[in-house]
Design a protein around this motif. Structure first.
Motif, mmCIF file in Angstrom:
data_model
loop_
_atom_site.group_PDB
_atom_site.id
_atom_site.type_symbol
_atom_site.label_atom_id
_atom_site.label_comp_id
_atom_site.label_asym_id
_atom_site.label_seq_id
_atom_site.Cartn_x
_atom_site.Cartn_y
_atom_site.Cartn_z
ATOM 1 N N GLN A 121 -19.385 -5.527 -0.728
ATOM 2 C CA GLN A 121 -19.734 -4.466 0.209
ATOM 3 C C GLN A 121 -20.022 -5.003 1.604
ATOM 4 O OE1 GLN A 121 -21.607 -0.800 -1.800
ATOM 5 N NE2 GLN A 121 -22.772 -2.488 -2.667
ATOM 6 N N LEU A 122 -19.653 -6.223 1.852
ATOM 7 C CA LEU A 122 -19.847 -6.816 3.183
ATOM 8 C C LEU A 122 -18.629 -6.510 4.055
ATOM 9 C CD1 LEU A 122 -21.802 -8.836 4.729
ATOM 10 C CD2 LEU A 122 -20.102 -10.583 4.158
ATOM 11 N N PRO A 123 -18.821 -5.851 5.200
ATOM 12 C CA PRO A 123 -17.683 -5.599 6.116
ATOM 13 C C PRO A 123 -17.237 -6.900 6.776
ATOM 14 C CG PRO A 123 -19.568 -4.141 6.551
ATOM 15 C CD PRO A 123 -20.060 -5.250 5.687
ATOM 16 N N LYS A 124 -16.306 -7.545 6.153
ATOM 17 C CA LYS A 124 -15.992 -8.924 6.519
ATOM 18 C C LYS A 124 -15.302 -9.060 7.876
ATOM 19 C CE LYS A 124 -15.605 -10.246 1.666
ATOM 20 N NZ LYS A 124 -15.856 -8.885 1.159
ATOM 21 N N ASP A 125 -14.836 -7.922 8.427
ATOM 22 C CA ASP A 125 -14.220 -8.013 9.752
ATOM 23 C C ASP A 125 -15.251 -8.260 10.835
ATOM 24 O OD1 ASP A 125 -13.947 -4.498 10.652
ATOM 25 O OD2 ASP A 125 -15.312 -5.515 9.256
ATOM 26 N N ARG A 126 -16.512 -7.954 10.542
ATOM 27 C CA ARG A 126 -17.539 -8.132 11.579
ATOM 28 C C ARG A 126 -18.803 -8.812 11.082
ATOM 29 N NH1 ARG A 126 -19.883 -4.090 13.044
ATOM 30 N NH2 ARG A 126 -19.367 -2.669 11.345
#
Lengths: 114, 114
Positions: free
Chosen positions: B59-64
């Motif tokens: 659930q980590l927004p890896k783009d940011r």
């Protein structure tokens, strides 16, 4: 995926009275843990009480007790002899027995009136 | 026993800027968690570490968002570039091991993105 639902956004109770906070959850697992956490304005998440799903006996911690109904997937928190210091946001949380993430409900804001 | 330490307590930034949060877990705790708590909601797990390895970052927004736990002790959570919807409290928690179902939480870092 597991979900946790707290249907009472806000509750209030008179000091020294008893209040019950509701929680339901959805899971296909048979072994898991359930928790109630308290979050005062300081934001520190504090464990109030814990229940193992394999135990039929309801957990109790001093003035705090739970009503665990496994078949109904219900896990309510009863606070007896409410005190001003009990005022806080209360979160119900689920954790599978494998010890993975805690899944939290949306919370219930408890106000204690003097 | 010292608790989970987090810093800074508060941070205000403009959108598109970057920010970093630091967490020092309880000594000896192998498992470290970062949760995001948006106002009025329950905490949501962003990432879980076991020592210095990632166990769950689904659930980590890896783009940011990025996080690291060098040497299996302290951890840093970074957001770059920040968006308005990143405004939240970032909670760090630790436990002795996966499956140890009692997490100890820090006081959190409140981020406001303008």
């Amino acid at each position: 995926a597991q979900t946790v639902t707290q249907s009472q956004p806000e509750m209030s109770v008179q000091e020294a009275e008893t209040v019950t906070l509701s929680c339901t959850y959805d899971t296909s697992e048979s072994d898991y843990y359930l928790f109630w956490y308290k979050q005062p304005p300081s934001r520190q998440m504090i464990l109030v009480i814990r229940q193992e799903a394999y135990k039929q006996q309801n957990a109790t911690e001093n003035r705090f007790s739970v009503n665990f109904q496994k078949a109904a997937k219900s896990f309510s928190l009863k606070i007896s002899d409410s005190q001003l210091g009990d005022a806080a946001m209360y979160f119900c949380a689920y954790q599978s027995a494998s010890g993975s993430r805690l899944t939290f409900g949306e919370g219930t804001q408890l106000t204690v009136n003097p | 026993e010292a608790g989970v330490a987090q810093s800074p307590r508060y941070k205000i930034i403009e959108k598109r800027q970057s920010v970093a949060f630091w967490c020092n877990p309880i000594s000896g705790h192998a498992t470290l968690y970062w949760y995001q708590q948006i106002l009025g909601q329950g905490p949501k797990l962003l990432i879980q570490f076991q020592n210095n390895g990632v166990v769950d970052d689904s659930q980590l927004p890896k783009d940011r968002f990025s996080a690291e736990r060098l040497k299996g002790v302290d951890s840093t959570l970074k957001i770059q570039p920040a968006k308005l919807e990143d405004s939240a409290v970032y909670l760090c928690a630790s436990s002795p091991r996966p499956g140890a179902n009692v997490l100890t939480f820090g006081a959190g870092s409140r981020l406001t993105v303008l």
